[in-house]
Scaffold this active site. Structure first.
Site, mmCIF file in Angstrom:
data_model
loop_
_atom_site.group_PDB
_atom_site.id
_atom_site.type_symbol
_atom_site.label_atom_id
_atom_site.label_comp_id
_atom_site.label_asym_id
_atom_site.label_seq_id
_atom_site.Cartn_x
_atom_site.Cartn_y
_atom_site.Cartn_z
ATOM 1 C CG MET A 30 -34.232 8.601 38.553
ATOM 2 S SD MET A 30 -35.389 7.259 38.685
ATOM 3 C CE MET A 30 -35.411 6.680 37.020
ATOM 4 C CB ALA A 32 -27.494 5.812 34.380
ATOM 5 C CG HIS A 34 -28.059 10.075 28.709
ATOM 6 N ND1 HIS A 34 -28.763 11.214 28.377
ATOM 7 C CD2 HIS A 34 -28.986 9.210 29.211
ATOM 8 C CE1 HIS A 34 -30.039 11.045 28.632
ATOM 9 N NE2 HIS A 34 -30.209 9.841 29.158
ATOM 10 C CG HIS A 37 -29.389 12.769 32.386
ATOM 11 N ND1 HIS A 37 -28.923 11.545 31.965
ATOM 12 C CD2 HIS A 37 -30.601 12.529 32.950
ATOM 13 C CE1 HIS A 37 -29.800 10.598 32.282
ATOM 14 N NE2 HIS A 37 -30.832 11.170 32.870
ATOM 15 C CG ASP A 150 -39.000 11.153 30.879
ATOM 16 O OD1 ASP A 150 -39.294 9.960 30.928
ATOM 17 O OD2 ASP A 150 -37.816 11.550 30.802
ATOM 18 C CB SER A 185 -33.116 6.322 27.185
ATOM 19 O OG SER A 185 -33.536 5.537 28.286
ATOM 20 N NE ARG A 187 -36.175 2.029 32.153
ATOM 21 C CZ ARG A 187 -36.671 3.135 32.710
ATOM 22 N NH1 ARG A 187 -36.627 4.271 32.056
ATOM 23 N NH2 ARG A 187 -37.206 3.093 33.924
HETATM 24 P P1 AMP Z 1 -34.039 10.398 34.498
HETATM 25 O O1 AMP Z 1 -32.696 10.306 35.115
HETATM 26 O O2 AMP Z 1 -34.295 9.390 33.442
HETATM 27 O O3 AMP Z 1 -35.136 10.519 35.526
HETATM 28 O O4 AMP Z 1 -34.047 11.776 33.704
HETATM 29 C C1 AMP Z 1 -33.752 12.984 34.360
HETATM 30 C C2 AMP Z 1 -34.180 14.128 33.479
HETATM 31 O O5 AMP Z 1 -33.445 14.067 32.252
HETATM 32 C C3 AMP Z 1 -35.661 14.053 33.105
HETATM 33 O O6 AMP Z 1 -36.203 15.364 33.155
HETATM 34 C C4 AMP Z 1 -35.622 13.512 31.717
HETATM 35 O O7 AMP Z 1 -36.751 13.908 30.943
HETATM 36 C C5 AMP Z 1 -34.362 14.134 31.179
HETATM 37 N N1 AMP Z 1 -33.885 13.394 30.003
HETATM 38 C C6 AMP Z 1 -33.669 12.054 29.901
HETATM 39 N N2 AMP Z 1 -33.307 11.734 28.652
HETATM 40 C C7 AMP Z 1 -33.284 12.875 27.933
HETATM 41 C C8 AMP Z 1 -33.005 13.192 26.565
HETATM 42 N N3 AMP Z 1 -32.670 12.271 25.681
HETATM 43 N N4 AMP Z 1 -33.087 14.495 26.191
HETATM 44 C C9 AMP Z 1 -33.458 15.460 27.089
HETATM 45 N N5 AMP Z 1 -33.728 15.217 28.380
HETATM 46 C C10 AMP Z 1 -33.663 13.951 28.799
#
Ligand code: AMP
Length: 283
Positions: A30, A32, A34, A37, A150, A185, A187
């Site tokens: 989604m 943002a 870091h 990702h 997640d 994260s 967030r």
């Molecule tokens: P999101 O953009 O939050 O939907 O996350 C995209 C993907 O990145 C998802 O598969 C998350 O589980 C993964 N992700 C987010 N934060 C982390 C983290 N700290 N370490 C590893 N993977 C992450």
């Protein structure tokens, strides 16, 4: 690296790549972005010929409208991180492109989608399944990469892939953390400086609880985690559950599971943070 915002064009490119026998790997996000990702992107780049990353803040998975409105959006920065990481295609559709009509599909994944996040964020996993299933049919990846942060999402996506008979291998990737232990994260940027100082308590307590657990019952371990976090100002545990990593069935005594995982959600002020830990108790 190509940035593409429409489905037809992306499919055309990927069908050419597939025609040239290229292995396609996929990282849905989604934005943002870091380092968490980016660790998924690195793995994807290493294990495939072509790496596709999607950036789409999916409205159907937000049960809290305020969370959707305040979700950070940093497209230019995301693109430069992805370029450096060796990504080949970034897919950046808008809402009309992904949902020309409202998605009315309702999935029934049973227990894995009903407990924990499923209980506290009603509709969340249905929205995740709507978007991820669409993205899988567009990208048709051989492998797709998801972060263990997640944890429950991975169990839900694996169930979805089986149910829809989609031909993609789901690759779980380890949690990336800040030096002080806080799970990265998108967030985290919403934490005030004081909250940011307190937030690493979550990972610290989870880590401590693995030693605590050696001599204690599951319930005592749960109480230890909740009490240690709740006593801090501005921190409130929404749930802490210890479940089997595959079935997400509750672990009542340690011998119930070969791989018990503790999954936590904590409100730090208004910001909802999640984390988890493996107890790895071998019986
Ligand atoms: P999101 O953009 O939050 O939907 O996350 C995209 C993907 O990145 C998802 O598969 C998350 O589980 C993964 N992700 C987010 N934060 C982390 C983290 N700290 N370490 C590893 N993977 C992450």
């Amino acid at each position: 690296m190509k940035t593409i915002d429409n489905i037809k064009e992306l499919k055309q490119h990927l069908s050419e790549e597939r025609g040239a026998n290229k292995r396609i790997g996929f990282v849905p996000t989604m934005g943002a972005l870091h380092d968490g990702h980016i660790s998924l992107v690195h793995k994807c780049v290493n294990e495939n010929d072509i790496c596709v990353v999607s950036i789409f803040v999916n409205p159907t998975q937000f049960n809290d409208k305020n969370d959707l409105i305040t979700y950070p959006r940093t497209l230019e920065h995301d693109l430069s991180l992805l370029e450096s990481a060796g990504c080949d295609y970034v897919f950046t559709p808008d809402e009309k492109e992904m949902y020309p009509e409202p998605d009315k599909r309702f999935f029934d994944f049973g227990r894995v989608a009903e407990v924990m996040e499923g209980k506290y964020r009603p509709g969340h996993f249905n929205g995740v399944a709507q978007i991820v299933s669409k993205l899988f049919s567009i990208v048709e990846p051989g492998k797709a990469y998801f972060g263990e942060k997640d944890f429950q999402q991975i169990a839900v996506i694996k169930t979805m892939v089986k149910q829809l008979d989609q031909k993609v291998e789901i690759v779980p990737c380890p949690i990336l953390r800040e030096k002080d232990g806080l799970a990265l994260s998108s967030r985290n940027v919403r934490l005030s400086p004081e909250q940011r100082q307190k937030a690493p308590l979550i990972a610290r307590v989870l880590e401590e609880s693995t030693n605590f657990a050696n001599e204690r019952s599951v319930q005592e371990t749960i109480d230890f985690v909740c009490n240690s976090i709740n006593k801090e100002d501005e921190m409130r545990v929404e749930y802490y559950e210890i479940v089997d990593s595959e079935t997400l069935e509750p672990v009542n005594k340690w011998s119930d599971s070969n791989d018990p995982v503790g999954c936590i959600t904590v409100y730090c002020g208004e910001v909802r943070l999640i984390d988890n830990i493996h107890y790895n108790k071998a019986f």
